[in-house]
Enzyme design. Structure first.
Site, PDB file in Angstrom:
ATOM      1  N   ALA A 155       4.085 -35.175   4.831  1.00  0.00           N
ATOM      2  CA  ALA A 155       4.217 -34.560   3.511  1.00  0.00           C
ATOM      3  C   ALA A 155       5.583 -33.899   3.356  1.00  0.00           C
ATOM      4  O   ALA A 155       6.248 -34.053   2.324  1.00  0.00           O
ATOM      5  CB  ALA A 155       3.105 -33.542   3.291  1.00  0.00           C
ATOM      6  N   TYR A 156       6.001 -33.160   4.373  1.00  0.00           N
ATOM      7  CA  TYR A 156       7.302 -32.496   4.321  1.00  0.00           C
ATOM      8  C   TYR A 156       8.424 -33.528   4.190  1.00  0.00           C
ATOM      9  O   TYR A 156       9.323 -33.391   3.362  1.00  0.00           O
ATOM     10  CB  TYR A 156       7.508 -31.646   5.571  1.00  0.00           C
ATOM     11  N   MET A 157       8.334 -34.569   5.004  1.00  0.00           N
ATOM     12  CA  MET A 157       9.381 -35.593   4.983  1.00  0.00           C
ATOM     13  C   MET A 157       9.440 -36.285   3.628  1.00  0.00           C
ATOM     14  O   MET A 157      10.514 -36.482   3.058  1.00  0.00           O
ATOM     15  CB  MET A 157       9.132 -36.611   6.089  1.00  0.00           C
ATOM     16  N   SER A 159       8.486 -35.150   0.785  1.00  0.00           N
ATOM     17  CA  SER A 159       8.981 -34.235  -0.248  1.00  0.00           C
ATOM     18  C   SER A 159      10.499 -34.123  -0.206  1.00  0.00           C
ATOM     19  O   SER A 159      11.153 -34.085  -1.254  1.00  0.00           O
ATOM     20  CB  SER A 159       8.337 -32.861  -0.087  1.00  0.00           C
ATOM     21  N   LYS A 160      11.075 -34.085   0.984  1.00  0.00           N
ATOM     22  CA  LYS A 160      12.523 -33.916   1.086  1.00  0.00           C
ATOM     23  C   LYS A 160      13.272 -35.190   0.724  1.00  0.00           C
ATOM     24  O   LYS A 160      14.361 -35.132   0.134  1.00  0.00           O
ATOM     25  CB  LYS A 160      12.897 -33.434   2.493  1.00  0.00           C
TER      26      LYS A 160
END
Length: 279
Positions: A155-157, A159-160
């Site tokens: 999810a973090y990846m 999003s970035k």
């Protein structure tokens, strides 16, 4: 064209996620340069406390970047307080769950996208009209993660990667308006979020295979200085630490390492543990 003179004094800067970490450090550095700073954060009390400690030119506002109405109310309050918005730093972000795609809770995965990507979109949407009136400047905080795969941290990846794509699209859309758009790419920074990224999970395992200096967290003051310098220069890209541009420029090569990384024993163990923790 980049501006090299200090254009910060007297400008009104809006910072989301401004009560902690990189956002708070940027607020401190900009206040010392005599900018008017609006610190926006989901923790309104903490934003107000930080602002009170930085002087009359800084004000804190509660704002939830996942809620357009909340963010719009905060921006309206900034206009009422300072009269304009010249610069926006879309910085709010969370690390999110450590779990495989198969095991992660959908709501937890979506929350990261809501904060890190949709939050940037909402921030820009609410402030673009003000920036256009002032021929201002917006910076979004992406990550060196935009050049790496992120098993157990998807999810973090995602999003970035999305934040980078959003900013590049906006840059072209605003090219005739006089509004500049920059992207900040950071490696590990000594913040709560940065330390969680370097933990025992898939992304941490990948970073452990890289040279030692890449896995060492840089002081938050370095990230803050990079952003402030980028604001002054109206830069298209800022970064910290110094190795980040090399990683970004080699992202095509890194892309072809997925198969090799998938055979890394430590990485496989981290993936297995993440699946168990999230089950």
């Amino acid at each position: 064209m980049a501006r090299t003179s200090d254009n910060v004094p007297g400008k009104v800067v809006v910072i989301t996620g401004g009560a902690n970490g990189i956002g708070a450090e940027v607020a401190r550095q900009l206040s010392r340069r005599r900018a008017s700073v609006a610190v926006l954060d989901s923790d309104g009390a903490r934003a107000e406390a930080l602002a009170a400690g930085l002087g009359q030119g800084v004000a804190g506002f509660g704002a939830d970047v996942t809620e357009p109405q909340s963010l719009q109310r905060a921006v309206d309050a900034v206009i009422e307080r300072f009269g304009a918005v010249d610069i926006v730093l879309a910085n709010a972000g969370i690390a999110g769950p450590i779990a495989t795609v198969a095991a992660v809770e959908t709501k937890e995965w979506q929350q990261v996208i809501d904060v890190n990507l949709l939050g940037v979109f909402h921030t820009l949407k609410a402030t673009i009209p003000h920036l256009e009136r002032r021929r201002g400047y917006a910076m979004v905080v992406a990550s060196a993660a935009a050049a790496l795969p992120g098993p157990t941290f998807s999810a973090y990846m995602a999003s970035k990667w999305g934040v980078e794509a959003l900013a590049r699209a906006l840059r072209i859309e605003l090219s005739g308006s006089g509004v500049g758009v920059g992207i900040a790419y950071f490696g590990l920074i000594d913040t709560q979020l940065g330390n969680s990224i370097s933990g025992n999970h898939g992304l941490g395992a990948i970073m452990s295979t890289l040279p030692d200096f890449i896995g060492k967290a840089a002081p938050v003051s370095v990230a803050g200085a990079a952003i402030v310098d980028g604001i002054i220069r109206r830069s298209r890209r800022v970064y910290a630490p110094r190795w980040v541009p090399l990683l970004l420029d080699l992202r095509t090569v890194v892309y072809h390492l997925d198969g090799i990384l998938g055979r890394n024993k430590r990485l496989r163990n981290a993936i297995r543990e993440a699946g168990v923790r999230a089950a």
